[in-house]
Design a protein around this motif. Sequence first.
Motif, PDB file in Angstrom:
ATOM      1  N   SER A 171       0.819  -1.219   0.000  1.00  0.00           N
ATOM      2  CA  SER A 171       0.000   0.000   0.000  1.00  0.00           C
ATOM      3  C   SER A 171       0.849   1.263   0.000  1.00  0.00           C
ATOM      4  O   SER A 171       0.338   2.366   0.149  1.00  0.00           O
ATOM      5  CB  SER A 171      -0.972   0.001   1.192  1.00  0.00           C
ATOM      6  OG  SER A 171      -0.301  -0.199   2.413  1.00  0.00           O
TER       7      SER A 171
ATOM      8  N   ALA B  17      -4.763   4.255  -4.924  1.00  0.00           N
ATOM      9  CA  ALA B  17      -6.206   4.044  -5.050  1.00  0.00           C
ATOM     10  C   ALA B  17      -6.662   4.177  -6.500  1.00  0.00           C
ATOM     11  O   ALA B  17      -7.471   3.377  -6.982  1.00  0.00           O
ATOM     12  CB  ALA B  17      -6.953   5.033  -4.160  1.00  0.00           C
TER      13      ALA B  17
ATOM     14  N   ALA C  26      -7.240  -0.855  -2.915  1.00  0.00           N
ATOM     15  CA  ALA C  26      -7.847  -0.235  -1.739  1.00  0.00           C
ATOM     16  C   ALA C  26      -7.583  -1.120  -0.530  1.00  0.00           C
ATOM     17  O   ALA C  26      -7.341  -2.318  -0.666  1.00  0.00           O
ATOM     18  CB  ALA C  26      -9.350  -0.036  -1.932  1.00  0.00           C
ATOM     19  N   ARG C  27      -7.645  -0.521   0.676  1.00  0.00           N
ATOM     20  CA  ARG C  27      -7.339  -1.281   1.882  1.00  0.00           C
ATOM     21  C   ARG C  27      -8.257  -0.894   3.029  1.00  0.00           C
ATOM     22  O   ARG C  27      -8.872   0.176   3.026  1.00  0.00           O
ATOM     23  CB  ARG C  27      -5.891  -1.065   2.308  1.00  0.00           C
ATOM     24  CG  ARG C  27      -5.581   0.345   2.789  1.00  0.00           C
ATOM     25  CD  ARG C  27      -4.215   0.433   3.464  1.00  0.00           C
ATOM     26  NE  ARG C  27      -4.163  -0.332   4.706  1.00  0.00           N
ATOM     27  CZ  ARG C  27      -3.085  -0.474   5.452  1.00  0.00           C
ATOM     28  NH1 ARG C  27      -1.947   0.080   5.072  1.00  0.00           N
ATOM     29  NH2 ARG C  27      -3.106  -1.155   6.572  1.00  0.00           N
ATOM     30  N   THR C  28      -8.357  -1.800   3.988  1.00  0.00           N
ATOM     31  CA  THR C  28      -8.978  -1.486   5.271  1.00  0.00           C
ATOM     32  C   THR C  28      -7.857  -1.416   6.303  1.00  0.00           C
ATOM     33  O   THR C  28      -6.699  -1.718   6.010  1.00  0.00           O
ATOM     34  CB  THR C  28      -9.998  -2.554   5.689  1.00  0.00           C
ATOM     35  OG1 THR C  28      -9.313  -3.811   5.889  1.00  0.00           O
ATOM     36  CG2 THR C  28     -11.072  -2.725   4.626  1.00  0.00           C
TER      37      THR C  28
ATOM     38  N   GLY D 251     -14.688   7.044   0.592  1.00  0.00           N
ATOM     39  CA  GLY D 251     -13.791   6.135  -0.120  1.00  0.00           C
ATOM     40  C   GLY D 251     -13.786   6.350  -1.616  1.00  0.00           C
ATOM     41  O   GLY D 251     -12.932   5.807  -2.318  1.00  0.00           O
TER      42      GLY D 251
ATOM     43  N   GLU E 205     -16.079  -0.506   6.982  1.00  0.00           N
ATOM     44  CA  GLU E 205     -14.734  -0.249   6.450  1.00  0.00           C
ATOM     45  C   GLU E 205     -14.545  -0.911   5.084  1.00  0.00           C
ATOM     46  O   GLU E 205     -13.929  -0.334   4.186  1.00  0.00           O
ATOM     47  CB  GLU E 205     -13.676  -0.762   7.430  1.00  0.00           C
ATOM     48  CG  GLU E 205     -13.285   0.237   8.495  1.00  0.00           C
ATOM     49  CD  GLU E 205     -11.775   0.445   8.537  1.00  0.00           C
ATOM     50  OE1 GLU E 205     -11.338   1.612   8.564  1.00  0.00           O
ATOM     51  OE2 GLU E 205     -11.054  -0.559   8.534  1.00  0.00           O
ATOM     52  N   ILE E 206     -15.083  -2.117   4.944  1.00  0.00           N
ATOM     53  CA  ILE E 206     -15.006  -2.792   3.649  1.00  0.00           C
ATOM     54  C   ILE E 206     -15.809  -2.015   2.610  1.00  0.00           C
ATOM     55  O   ILE E 206     -15.376  -1.841   1.465  1.00  0.00           O
ATOM     56  CB  ILE E 206     -15.504  -4.242   3.764  1.00  0.00           C
ATOM     57  CG1 ILE E 206     -14.558  -5.050   4.656  1.00  0.00           C
ATOM     58  CG2 ILE E 206     -15.628  -4.882   2.386  1.00  0.00           C
ATOM     59  CD1 ILE E 206     -15.016  -6.475   4.922  1.00  0.00           C
TER      60      ILE E 206
ATOM     61  N   ARG F 288     -16.407   1.181   2.520  1.00  0.00           N
ATOM     62  CA  ARG F 288     -15.669   2.383   2.142  1.00  0.00           C
ATOM     63  C   ARG F 288     -14.549   2.047   1.154  1.00  0.00           C
ATOM     64  O   ARG F 288     -14.312   2.778   0.187  1.00  0.00           O
ATOM     65  CB  ARG F 288     -15.085   3.075   3.371  1.00  0.00           C
ATOM     66  CG  ARG F 288     -14.344   4.369   3.035  1.00  0.00           C
ATOM     67  CD  ARG F 288     -13.874   5.101   4.263  1.00  0.00           C
ATOM     68  NE  ARG F 288     -12.961   4.301   5.067  1.00  0.00           N
ATOM     69  CZ  ARG F 288     -12.434   4.710   6.207  1.00  0.00           C
ATOM     70  NH1 ARG F 288     -12.746   5.903   6.692  1.00  0.00           N
ATOM     71  NH2 ARG F 288     -11.611   3.938   6.885  1.00  0.00           N
ATOM     72  N   ALA F 289     -13.858   0.926   1.391  1.00  0.00           N
ATOM     73  CA  ALA F 289     -12.799   0.508   0.466  1.00  0.00           C
ATOM     74  C   ALA F 289     -13.383   0.186  -0.905  1.00  0.00           C
ATOM     75  O   ALA F 289     -12.793   0.522  -1.941  1.00  0.00           O
ATOM     76  CB  ALA F 289     -12.055  -0.697   1.034  1.00  0.00           C
TER      77      ALA F 289
ATOM     78  N   PRO G  75     -11.943  -0.799  -6.407  1.00  0.00           N
ATOM     79  CA  PRO G  75     -10.651  -1.487  -6.575  1.00  0.00           C
ATOM     80  C   PRO G  75     -10.796  -2.795  -7.338  1.00  0.00           C
ATOM     81  O   PRO G  75     -11.901  -3.342  -7.469  1.00  0.00           O
ATOM     82  CB  PRO G  75     -10.232  -1.757  -5.131  1.00  0.00           C
ATOM     83  CG  PRO G  75     -11.544  -1.984  -4.426  1.00  0.00           C
ATOM     84  CD  PRO G  75     -12.514  -1.019  -5.071  1.00  0.00           C
TER      85      PRO G  75
ATOM     86  N   LEU H 101      -8.122  -5.787  -3.226  1.00  0.00           N
ATOM     87  CA  LEU H 101      -8.557  -5.325  -1.906  1.00  0.00           C
ATOM     88  C   LEU H 101      -7.634  -5.897  -0.841  1.00  0.00           C
ATOM     89  O   LEU H 101      -7.431  -7.107  -0.757  1.00  0.00           O
ATOM     90  CB  LEU H 101      -9.994  -5.777  -1.643  1.00  0.00           C
ATOM     91  CG  LEU H 101     -10.616  -5.392  -0.295  1.00  0.00           C
ATOM     92  CD1 LEU H 101     -10.690  -3.874  -0.136  1.00  0.00           C
ATOM     93  CD2 LEU H 101     -12.005  -6.017  -0.161  1.00  0.00           C
TER      94      LEU H 101
END
Length: 253
Positions: free
Chosen positions: A50, A76, A81-83, A102, A160-161, A163-164, A169, A172
């Motif tokens: 990341s 991004a 994308a990440r959590t 996000g 959170e997922i 938003r990613a 993406p 992930l």
Amino acid sequence: MSVLQVQDVSVRFGGIQALAGLSFDIDEGQICGLIGPNGAGKTTMFNVVSRIYEPTEGKVLYRGQDLLDVPAHGIARLGIARTFQNLALFPTMTLLQNTMTGAHCTGNVGFVRSALRIGVRSEEKRMEAEAFEILARLGLAPLAYRPAMGLPFGTLKRLEIARALAAKPSLLLLDEPASGLTHSEVDELSETIHDVRDQFGLTVLLVEHHMSMVMGISDKVVAMEFGRKIAEGTPHEVRNDPHVIAAYLGTEV
């Protein structure tokens, strides 16, 4: 086709060798679990992908492109994308608003048009509709207009997922998504990750300590110890590898 290729990556922090010649790859559509005891280097590897950390040596290729040539703010837009292990949500904002944050990398209004409020409203409507659709797919639509504050931890992990996913993406990165969850919430999250992979056509890199979850949902597993890869293969192969057993149980190979 390999979506992500990690090639001989090493990371040193002063005299500490956090990663030492780590190599693995993830194919299109796979869920890859990255496991290892505390201090194995999992989070360091995650942060290299990341672009939070700069490797001392090696390459990281995303669809053939060298990620090390991409600045952190460009990840991004590239499709990654990440959590986060610790929740990084906005507690007073609604679930819909949190999800929309996000999507900032998908906007095309630009600074000047945004300052002049040209085309801003139409873009906001698009982002809002897409964010609501994501929440609906994750079973969170009934809570879309509720503030994040005070909601169950498992719900916030799914947020959170969401938003990613708003960043659209293709890769992930999930950083210990099961941390702090109950057994029933872990089971629910496992189903969510599988559903998200299938519905959104994703490739997933999962860093997680919850072994039954990793072994239950991963297509392949990479096991690490002291910054090095000690095993790679299917969950069954890694689970029965003597080096992995030694790393977790402290026995000799």
